[in-house]
Design an enzyme around this catalytic site. Structure first.
Site, PDB file in Angstrom:
ATOM      1  N   GLY A   1      39.755  31.457  42.411  1.00  0.00           N
ATOM      2  CA  GLY A   1      40.349  31.939  43.872  1.00  0.00           C
ATOM      3  C   GLY A   1      39.666  32.881  44.593  1.00  0.00           C
TER       4      GLY A   1
ATOM      5  N   GLY B   1      39.611  35.270  47.660  1.00  0.00           N
ATOM      6  CA  GLY B   1      40.688  34.762  48.602  1.00  0.00           C
ATOM      7  C   GLY B   1      40.697  36.356  48.925  1.00  0.00           C
ATOM      8  N   GLN B   2      42.514  36.929  49.829  1.00  0.00           N
ATOM      9  CA  GLN B   2      42.800  37.885  50.470  1.00  0.00           C
ATOM     10  C   GLN B   2      43.328  38.879  49.371  1.00  0.00           C
ATOM     11  OE1 GLN B   2      46.058  37.896  52.497  1.00  0.00           O
ATOM     12  NE2 GLN B   2      46.095  40.128  53.463  1.00  0.00           N
TER      13      GLN B   2
ATOM     14  N   ASP C   1      35.310  30.669  42.474  1.00  0.00           N
ATOM     15  CA  ASP C   1      35.421  29.633  43.797  1.00  0.00           C
ATOM     16  C   ASP C   1      36.126  28.956  44.010  1.00  0.00           C
ATOM     17  OD1 ASP C   1      37.970  32.158  46.136  1.00  0.00           O
ATOM     18  OD2 ASP C   1      36.775  29.572  46.450  1.00  0.00           O
ATOM     19  N   ILE C   2      35.888  28.583  45.054  1.00  0.00           N
ATOM     20  CA  ILE C   2      35.248  26.864  45.577  1.00  0.00           C
ATOM     21  C   ILE C   2      33.681  27.006  45.998  1.00  0.00           C
ATOM     22  CG2 ILE C   2      36.810  26.441  47.863  1.00  0.00           C
ATOM     23  CD1 ILE C   2      36.631  23.688  46.523  1.00  0.00           C
TER      24      ILE C   2
ATOM     25  N   TYR D   1      54.425  24.771  51.546  1.00  0.00           N
ATOM     26  CA  TYR D   1      54.097  25.732  50.895  1.00  0.00           C
ATOM     27  C   TYR D   1      55.358  26.729  49.469  1.00  0.00           C
ATOM     28  CZ  TYR D   1      52.554  30.917  50.381  1.00  0.00           C
ATOM     29  OH  TYR D   1      52.401  31.824  49.236  1.00  0.00           O
TER      30      TYR D   1
ATOM     31  N   LYS E   1      55.804  26.036  45.972  1.00  0.00           N
ATOM     32  CA  LYS E   1      56.236  27.841  45.283  1.00  0.00           C
ATOM     33  C   LYS E   1      57.703  28.009  44.197  1.00  0.00           C
ATOM     34  CE  LYS E   1      51.716  30.255  45.657  1.00  0.00           C
ATOM     35  NZ  LYS E   1      51.045  30.429  44.803  1.00  0.00           N
TER      36      LYS E   1
ATOM     37  N   ILE F   1      50.811  40.668  52.731  1.00  0.00           N
ATOM     38  CA  ILE F   1      50.356  41.313  52.169  1.00  0.00           C
ATOM     39  C   ILE F   1      48.983  41.558  53.603  1.00  0.00           C
ATOM     40  CG2 ILE F   1      48.157  42.326  50.277  1.00  0.00           C
ATOM     41  CD1 ILE F   1      51.167  41.236  49.456  1.00  0.00           C
TER      42      ILE F   1
HETATM   43  N1  SER Z   1      51.679  35.324  53.401  1.00  0.00           N
HETATM   44  C1  SER Z   1      52.276  33.890  52.932  1.00  0.00           C
HETATM   45  C2  SER Z   1      52.475  33.110  53.675  1.00  0.00           C
HETATM   46  O1  SER Z   1      52.741  33.933  55.241  1.00  0.00           O
HETATM   47  C3  SER Z   1      53.459  34.174  52.698  1.00  0.00           C
HETATM   48  O2  SER Z   1      53.885  34.438  50.863  1.00  0.00           O
HETATM   49  O3  SER Z   1      52.227  31.973  53.981  1.00  0.00           O
END
Ligand code: SER
Length: 317
Positions: free
Chosen positions: A9, A12-13, A35-36, A143, A147, A173
């Protein structure tokens, strides 16, 4: 022998900036990015790169064997907003990719794993302010469920099989190099781009929605520090709470206004408001601060200055 690292990945960001930092520390040829697809060309062209679908166990295993990988950073995931649109895809990617790397470590193919968790493990029944490390985790997003369950599996693989897996519950982030995608906290990045490009922003969260956030440099430092910490010092093998700053859309707007007085904001909360409302507004990360000396550097005004300067170089005329 230097560590040989695979970042899954990497476009990604967080994956992209982590890859650059790990290459700085360990040397370009010791960090394989994957990455994919090749959507982020500057990253793809910056060192060794492999196309890997994180759901494909054999592809990850073959890459590990081919490059003698000992450490994997698994940064591929579908985030909170995308997960609500594609629940089964989020479950499939987020869980299977984790099992793949946990099983590679259990089988002795690799020695160490970093896997990101999130503030999304918390839910409406969690204490909202200064959320403790050990508390109620009843997430209401797909999500968050992936997690939370992932954390349980990390702890299980550590205690049953001795797998050295380390994890952080990242807050939102904020970064200027790679756009985030599909998250609820993404507004805090979009707002800076729109401030520079258009002078106005329509925010998908309401003015007073307070969420835990962090500047990318702090997030990368935390990740590297946790991975370099001595295993003896680590008391958490599910995932560490990590905190830096908490603010609302109104706070970030005011912080930008101090530099761009004509900036305008409107608020049009959508389905992401419900997600944000189910998450904490601030996090108690004292265990991370004690175990591996975590300390953040960027407050909101420092983040705003850095974002505006960097994005002005990118978009400014
Ligand atoms: N930045 C993530 C989201 O908003 C939270 O871990 O899904």
């Amino acid at each position: 022998m230097p560590s040989k690292i695979l970042v899954i990945g990497a476009c990604g960001q967080i994956g992209s900036e982590l890859t650059y930092k790990l290459r700085e520390i360990h040397g370009k040829s010791n960090v394989i990015a994957s990455d994919i697809n090749t959507r982020k060309l500057d990253l793809v062209n910056s060192g060794p790169f492999e196309i890997i679908d994180a759901k494909n166990f054999n592809a990850i295993k073959d890459c590990c064997k081919h490059h003698n990988i000992d450490t994997i950073y698994l940064m591929a995931a579908l985030l909170s907003a995308t997960g609500e649109k594609y629940p089964m895809e989020a479950w499939d990617l987020n869980m299977n990719s984790l099992f793949h790397v946990l099983n590679l470590a259990k089988g002795g193919v690799i020695q160490k794993i970093f896997w990101p968790s999130s503030i999304a493990v918390f839910g409406p029944t969690t204490p909202r302010n200064q959320t403790p490390q050990h508390t109620i985790c009843e997430p209401t997003t797909v999500y968050g469920i992936t997690k939370q369950v992932g954390e349980r599996w990390c702890e299980y693989y550590h205690s049953k099989y001795g797998v050295d897996v380390r994890s952080i519950r990242y807050p939102g982030i904020i970064s200027h190099k790679t756009m985030p995608g599909g998250g609820t906290t993404d507004y805090a990045v979009e707002i800076y781009h729109e401030a520079i490009k258009n002078g106005k922003y329509d925010c998908f969260l309401s003015a007073n929605t307070s969420l835990p956030m962090m500047f990318m440099d702090d997030a990368i430092k935390a990740t590297v520090d946790l991975m370099e910490a001595s295993a003896h010092d680590l008391t958490i093998r599910s995932s560490y709470n990590l905190s830096a700053i908490s603010f609302t859309p109104k706070d970030i707007f005011e912080s930008i206004m101090a530099h761009l007085p004509d900036f305008e904001i409107t608020y049009s909360p959508d389905f992401r408001q419900n997600i944000a409302d189910s998450w904490p507004s601030s996090i108690d990360d004292s265990v991370a601060r004690t175990d591996w000396n975590w300390k953040h550097s960027f407050d909101l005004d420092a983040v705003t200055k850095e974002m505006l300067v960097e994005l002005d170089k990118k978009h400014g005329v």
